[in-house]
Design a protein around this motif. Structure first.
Motif, PDB file in Angstrom:
ATOM      1  N   GLU A 116      -9.967   0.229  -3.872  1.00 29.87           N
ATOM      2  CA  GLU A 116      -8.997  -0.447  -3.008  1.00 29.87           C
ATOM      3  C   GLU A 116      -7.578   0.008  -3.331  1.00 29.87           C
ATOM      4  O   GLU A 116      -6.761   0.233  -2.430  1.00 29.87           O
ATOM      5  N   ILE A 117      -7.277   0.118  -4.625  1.00 30.25           N
ATOM      6  CA  ILE A 117      -5.957   0.592  -5.041  1.00 30.25           C
ATOM      7  C   ILE A 117      -5.712   1.991  -4.492  1.00 30.25           C
ATOM      8  O   ILE A 117      -4.649   2.285  -3.931  1.00 30.25           O
ATOM      9  N   GLN A 118      -6.706   2.860  -4.639  1.00 33.75           N
ATOM     10  CA  GLN A 118      -6.559   4.234  -4.155  1.00 33.75           C
ATOM     11  C   GLN A 118      -6.372   4.263  -2.645  1.00 33.75           C
ATOM     12  O   GLN A 118      -5.593   5.073  -2.119  1.00 33.75           O
ATOM     13  N   ASP A 119      -7.050   3.366  -1.944  1.00 32.19           N
ATOM     14  CA  ASP A 119      -6.909   3.291  -0.490  1.00 32.19           C
ATOM     15  C   ASP A 119      -5.494   2.872  -0.110  1.00 32.19           C
ATOM     16  O   ASP A 119      -4.904   3.425   0.828  1.00 32.19           O
ATOM     17  N   PHE A 120      -4.939   1.878  -0.828  1.00 32.65           N
ATOM     18  CA  PHE A 120      -3.558   1.461  -0.578  1.00 32.65           C
ATOM     19  C   PHE A 120      -2.613   2.648  -0.744  1.00 32.65           C
ATOM     20  O   PHE A 120      -1.713   2.865   0.082  1.00 32.65           O
ATOM     21  N   LEU A 121      -2.801   3.405  -1.822  1.00 30.19           N
ATOM     22  CA  LEU A 121      -1.898   4.512  -2.128  1.00 30.19           C
ATOM     23  C   LEU A 121      -2.083   5.666  -1.142  1.00 30.19           C
ATOM     24  O   LEU A 121      -1.104   6.288  -0.723  1.00 30.19           O
ATOM     25  N   LYS A 207       8.083  -6.087   2.987  1.00 30.15           N
ATOM     26  CA  LYS A 207       7.473  -5.676   4.254  1.00 30.15           C
ATOM     27  C   LYS A 207       6.335  -4.687   4.018  1.00 30.15           C
ATOM     28  O   LYS A 207       5.295  -4.746   4.675  1.00 30.15           O
ATOM     29  N   ILE A 208       6.534  -3.785   3.063  1.00 28.07           N
ATOM     30  CA  ILE A 208       5.485  -2.818   2.724  1.00 28.07           C
ATOM     31  C   ILE A 208       4.226  -3.536   2.262  1.00 28.07           C
ATOM     32  O   ILE A 208       3.113  -3.234   2.701  1.00 28.07           O
ATOM     33  N   PHE A 209       4.393  -4.514   1.378  1.00 26.78           N
ATOM     34  CA  PHE A 209       3.244  -5.269   0.886  1.00 26.78           C
ATOM     35  C   PHE A 209       2.569  -6.040   2.022  1.00 26.78           C
ATOM     36  O   PHE A 209       1.341  -6.087   2.108  1.00 26.78           O
ATOM     37  N   LYS A 210       3.398  -6.634   2.872  1.00 30.28           N
ATOM     38  CA  LYS A 210       2.846  -7.426   3.972  1.00 30.28           C
ATOM     39  C   LYS A 210       2.065  -6.565   4.954  1.00 30.28           C
ATOM     40  O   LYS A 210       0.955  -6.918   5.377  1.00 30.28           O
ATOM     41  N   GLU A 211       2.645  -5.425   5.315  1.00 27.56           N
ATOM     42  CA  GLU A 211       1.981  -4.535   6.277  1.00 27.56           C
ATOM     43  C   GLU A 211       0.682  -3.973   5.713  1.00 27.56           C
ATOM     44  O   GLU A 211      -0.278  -3.753   6.446  1.00 27.56           O
ATOM     45  N   ARG A 212       0.658  -3.729   4.411  1.00 25.49           N
ATOM     46  CA  ARG A 212      -0.547  -3.196   3.767  1.00 25.49           C
ATOM     47  C   ARG A 212      -1.521  -4.303   3.373  1.00 25.49           C
ATOM     48  O   ARG A 212      -2.600  -4.024   2.863  1.00 25.49           O
TER      49      ARG A 212
END
Length: 243
Positions: A116-121, A207-212
Protein backbone atom coordinates in the motif's frame (compact mmCIF):
# COMPACT_ATOMS: atom_id res chain seq x y z
CA UNK A 1 17.58 31.44 16.11
CA UNK A 2 15.61 33.89 14.09
CA UNK A 3 15.61 37.50 15.21
CA UNK A 4 12.36 38.24 17.00
CA UNK A 5 11.32 41.13 19.25
CA UNK A 6 8.77 38.93 20.99
CA UNK A 7 9.79 38.73 24.69
CA UNK A 8 9.12 34.99 24.68
CA UNK A 9 12.06 34.51 22.30
CA UNK A 10 14.24 36.63 24.58
CA UNK A 11 13.28 34.34 27.46
CA UNK A 12 14.27 31.36 25.36
CA UNK A 13 17.67 32.94 24.66
CA UNK A 14 18.24 33.38 28.42
CA UNK A 15 17.13 29.81 29.07
CA UNK A 16 19.53 28.42 26.47
CA UNK A 17 22.37 30.46 27.98
CA UNK A 18 21.44 28.97 31.36
CA UNK A 19 21.64 25.43 29.94
CA UNK A 20 25.04 26.11 28.38
CA UNK A 21 26.53 27.70 31.49
CA UNK A 22 24.87 25.86 34.37
CA UNK A 23 24.26 22.33 33.10
CA UNK A 24 26.34 19.55 31.57
CA UNK A 25 24.07 19.04 28.59
CA UNK A 26 25.77 18.38 25.27
CA UNK A 27 25.51 20.83 22.38
CA UNK A 28 23.33 18.30 20.54
CA UNK A 29 20.90 18.09 23.48
CA UNK A 30 20.72 21.86 23.79
CA UNK A 31 20.10 22.21 20.06
CA UNK A 32 17.27 19.69 20.30
CA UNK A 33 15.72 21.59 23.22
CA UNK A 34 16.14 24.84 21.29
CA UNK A 35 14.34 23.44 18.25
CA UNK A 36 11.54 21.98 20.39
CA UNK A 37 10.96 25.27 22.19
CA UNK A 38 11.17 27.37 19.02
CA UNK A 39 8.41 25.19 17.61
CA UNK A 40 6.41 25.78 20.79
CA UNK A 41 6.84 29.55 20.58
CA UNK A 42 5.88 29.52 16.91
CA UNK A 43 2.70 27.68 17.93
CA UNK A 44 1.96 30.41 20.50
CA UNK A 45 2.48 33.07 17.83
CA UNK A 46 0.22 31.28 15.36
CA UNK A 47 -2.55 30.74 17.91
CA UNK A 48 -2.05 34.16 19.54
CA UNK A 49 -1.53 32.61 22.99
CA UNK A 50 0.35 33.76 26.06
CA UNK A 51 3.21 31.77 27.54
CA UNK A 52 1.54 30.02 30.48
CA UNK A 53 0.53 26.57 31.76
CA UNK A 54 -2.77 26.56 29.88
CA UNK A 55 -1.02 27.25 26.57
CA UNK A 56 1.51 24.51 27.29
CA UNK A 57 -1.34 22.06 27.87
CA UNK A 58 -2.98 23.09 24.59
CA UNK A 59 0.32 22.58 22.80
CA UNK A 60 0.75 19.14 24.37
CA UNK A 61 -2.66 18.16 23.01
CA UNK A 62 -1.51 19.30 19.58
CA UNK A 63 1.74 17.31 19.87
CA UNK A 64 -0.10 14.19 20.96
CA UNK A 65 -1.96 14.16 17.65
CA UNK A 66 1.12 14.87 15.52
CA UNK A 67 3.87 12.67 16.94
CA UNK A 68 4.66 9.16 18.08
CA UNK A 69 4.79 8.65 21.84
CA UNK A 70 8.59 8.52 21.98
CA UNK A 71 8.95 11.83 20.13
CA UNK A 72 6.13 13.32 22.19
CA UNK A 73 7.97 12.41 25.40
CA UNK A 74 11.18 14.08 24.20
CA UNK A 75 9.32 17.28 23.37
CA UNK A 76 7.50 17.11 26.68
CA UNK A 77 10.87 16.91 28.44
CA UNK A 78 12.01 20.13 26.74
CA UNK A 79 8.79 21.89 27.76
CA UNK A 80 9.07 20.67 31.34
CA UNK A 81 12.60 22.03 31.69
CA UNK A 82 11.56 25.39 30.28
CA UNK A 83 8.47 25.53 32.52
CA UNK A 84 10.55 24.78 35.65
CA UNK A 85 13.02 27.50 34.72
CA UNK A 86 10.12 29.92 34.24
CA UNK A 87 8.73 28.81 37.62
CA UNK A 88 5.47 27.66 36.06
CA UNK A 89 5.49 24.47 38.11
CA UNK A 90 5.58 20.84 37.02
CA UNK A 91 3.92 20.03 33.70
CA UNK A 92 1.99 16.76 33.65
CA UNK A 93 0.59 14.97 30.64
CA UNK A 94 -2.45 12.75 30.34
CA UNK A 95 -0.94 11.19 27.23
CA UNK A 96 1.70 9.47 29.35
CA UNK A 97 -1.01 7.52 31.12
CA UNK A 98 -1.38 5.62 27.85
CA UNK A 99 0.61 2.48 27.21
CA UNK A 100 4.13 3.85 26.83
CA UNK A 101 5.73 0.49 26.12
CA UNK A 102 6.95 0.22 22.55
CA UNK A 103 8.33 -3.30 22.70
CA UNK A 104 5.57 -4.80 20.55
CA UNK A 105 3.27 -4.01 17.64
CA UNK A 106 0.21 -3.59 19.86
CA UNK A 107 0.44 0.20 19.85
CA UNK A 108 0.23 0.25 16.07
CA UNK A 109 -2.99 -1.64 15.47
CA UNK A 110 -3.60 0.23 12.22
CA UNK A 111 -0.93 0.52 9.56
CA UNK A 112 -0.41 0.33 5.81
CA UNK A 113 1.11 -2.75 4.24
CA UNK A 114 4.35 -2.33 2.29
CA UNK A 115 2.42 -2.77 -0.97
CA UNK A 116 0.00 0.00 0.00
CA UNK A 117 2.85 2.37 0.85
CA UNK A 118 4.51 1.63 -2.48
CA UNK A 119 1.22 2.23 -4.27
CA UNK A 120 0.85 5.63 -2.58
CA UNK A 121 4.37 6.58 -3.65
CA UNK A 122 4.04 5.21 -7.19
CA UNK A 123 0.88 7.23 -7.78
CA UNK A 124 2.59 10.44 -6.66
CA UNK A 125 3.94 11.30 -10.12
CA UNK A 126 4.67 14.94 -9.29
CA UNK A 127 8.37 15.02 -8.16
CA UNK A 128 7.61 17.46 -5.32
CA UNK A 129 4.74 15.35 -3.99
CA UNK A 130 6.71 12.13 -4.39
CA UNK A 131 9.73 13.51 -2.55
CA UNK A 132 7.60 14.91 0.28
CA UNK A 133 5.77 11.61 0.85
CA UNK A 134 9.00 9.62 0.68
CA UNK A 135 10.68 11.84 3.27
CA UNK A 136 7.67 11.74 5.58
CA UNK A 137 7.61 7.96 5.45
CA UNK A 138 11.32 7.18 5.54
CA UNK A 139 12.20 9.68 8.28
CA UNK A 140 8.90 9.25 10.18
CA UNK A 141 8.19 12.98 9.92
CA UNK A 142 5.20 15.02 10.96
CA UNK A 143 3.97 17.60 8.45
CA UNK A 144 5.51 20.42 10.48
CA UNK A 145 8.88 18.63 10.64
CA UNK A 146 8.88 18.16 6.87
CA UNK A 147 8.13 21.82 6.21
CA UNK A 148 10.85 22.90 8.66
CA UNK A 149 13.65 20.91 7.00
CA UNK A 150 16.51 23.08 5.75
CA UNK A 151 19.24 22.30 3.25
CA UNK A 152 21.75 22.67 6.09
CA UNK A 153 20.07 19.73 7.85
CA UNK A 154 21.12 17.41 5.01
CA UNK A 155 24.64 16.01 4.88
CA UNK A 156 25.43 15.50 1.19
CA UNK A 157 28.55 13.48 2.02
CA UNK A 158 26.82 10.60 3.80
CA UNK A 159 23.17 11.09 2.75
CA UNK A 160 21.94 11.73 6.27
CA UNK A 161 19.74 14.27 8.00
CA UNK A 162 20.54 15.99 11.25
CA UNK A 163 17.16 15.59 12.89
CA UNK A 164 15.87 15.20 16.47
CA UNK A 165 19.44 15.31 17.74
CA UNK A 166 20.45 12.32 15.58
CA UNK A 167 21.96 11.56 12.17
CA UNK A 168 19.26 9.77 10.17
CA UNK A 169 20.37 7.96 7.00
CA UNK A 170 18.34 8.08 3.81
CA UNK A 171 18.11 5.23 1.35
CA UNK A 172 20.32 5.69 -1.71
CA UNK A 173 17.29 6.15 -3.96
CA UNK A 174 15.71 8.84 -1.80
CA UNK A 175 19.04 10.60 -1.24
CA UNK A 176 19.50 10.80 -5.03
CA UNK A 177 15.99 12.26 -5.48
CA UNK A 178 16.67 14.85 -2.81
CA UNK A 179 20.03 15.86 -4.29
CA UNK A 180 18.48 16.30 -7.72
CA UNK A 181 15.58 18.30 -6.28
CA UNK A 182 17.97 20.67 -4.49
CA UNK A 183 20.37 20.89 -7.44
CA UNK A 184 17.55 22.01 -9.75
CA UNK A 185 16.98 25.05 -7.55
CA UNK A 186 20.21 26.96 -8.08
CA UNK A 187 21.54 29.72 -5.86
CA UNK A 188 20.05 28.46 -2.60
CA UNK A 189 21.65 29.14 0.76
CA UNK A 190 22.13 26.43 3.38
CA UNK A 191 19.52 28.13 5.52
CA UNK A 192 16.86 27.77 2.82
CA UNK A 193 13.99 25.44 3.60
CA UNK A 194 13.80 22.40 1.35
CA UNK A 195 10.06 23.00 0.99
CA UNK A 196 9.53 26.78 1.26
CA UNK A 197 5.98 28.12 1.25
CA UNK A 198 6.10 29.02 -2.42
CA UNK A 199 6.54 25.29 -3.16
CA UNK A 200 4.58 23.53 -0.43
CA UNK A 201 2.33 24.61 2.42
CA UNK A 202 0.57 22.82 5.25
CA UNK A 203 -2.73 23.19 3.39
CA UNK A 204 -1.28 21.68 0.20
CA UNK A 205 0.20 18.81 2.17
CA UNK A 206 -3.15 18.13 3.82
CA UNK A 207 -4.73 18.13 0.36
CA UNK A 208 -2.21 15.57 -0.89
CA UNK A 209 -3.08 13.23 1.96
CA UNK A 210 -6.79 13.76 1.45
CA UNK A 211 -6.69 13.17 -2.30
CA UNK A 212 -4.62 10.01 -1.81
CA UNK A 213 -6.89 8.93 1.07
CA UNK A 214 -3.82 8.60 3.28
CA UNK A 215 -4.15 8.86 7.04
CA UNK A 216 -1.03 10.85 8.09
CA UNK A 217 -0.58 9.24 11.51
CA UNK A 218 -1.07 5.73 10.10
CA UNK A 219 1.37 6.57 7.29
CA UNK A 220 4.02 7.52 9.87
CA UNK A 221 3.34 4.54 12.15
CA UNK A 222 3.62 2.18 9.20
CA UNK A 223 7.34 2.92 8.91
CA UNK A 224 7.87 1.79 12.51
CA UNK A 225 5.78 -1.34 12.02
CA UNK A 226 7.69 -2.32 8.89
CA UNK A 227 11.03 -1.96 10.67
CA UNK A 228 9.78 -4.03 13.60
CA UNK A 229 8.47 -6.70 11.26
CA UNK A 230 11.88 -6.77 9.59
CA UNK A 231 13.37 -7.88 12.89
CA UNK A 232 14.60 -4.64 14.47
CA UNK A 233 14.04 -4.17 18.18
CA UNK A 234 12.10 -1.13 19.37
CA UNK A 235 15.35 0.33 20.67
CA UNK A 236 16.97 -0.09 17.24
CA UNK A 237 13.95 1.51 15.57
CA UNK A 238 14.01 4.48 17.94
CA UNK A 239 17.76 4.89 17.35
CA UNK A 240 17.49 4.67 13.56
CA UNK A 241 14.65 7.21 13.48
CA UNK A 242 15.92 9.47 16.27
CA UNK A 243 12.75 8.98 18.33
Amino acid sequence: MKVNSNPNYELLEFFLDFLKEKTRKSSASINTIKRDLENFLEYLDTENLDLDRDSINLYLSFLEKEYTLSTYKLKLSSLRQFARWLDLGEINSSALSLNSSKDSLKEFNEYYLAEEIQDFLDKAKNPLENLALNLIFELNLSNSELLSLKIADFNFANSSFSLRGSELKLSDELAFKLREFIKDREGLSLNTKIFPEDLLTQQQLNKIFKERQIKPKVFKHSRIVHLLKNGLSMHEVETSLGL
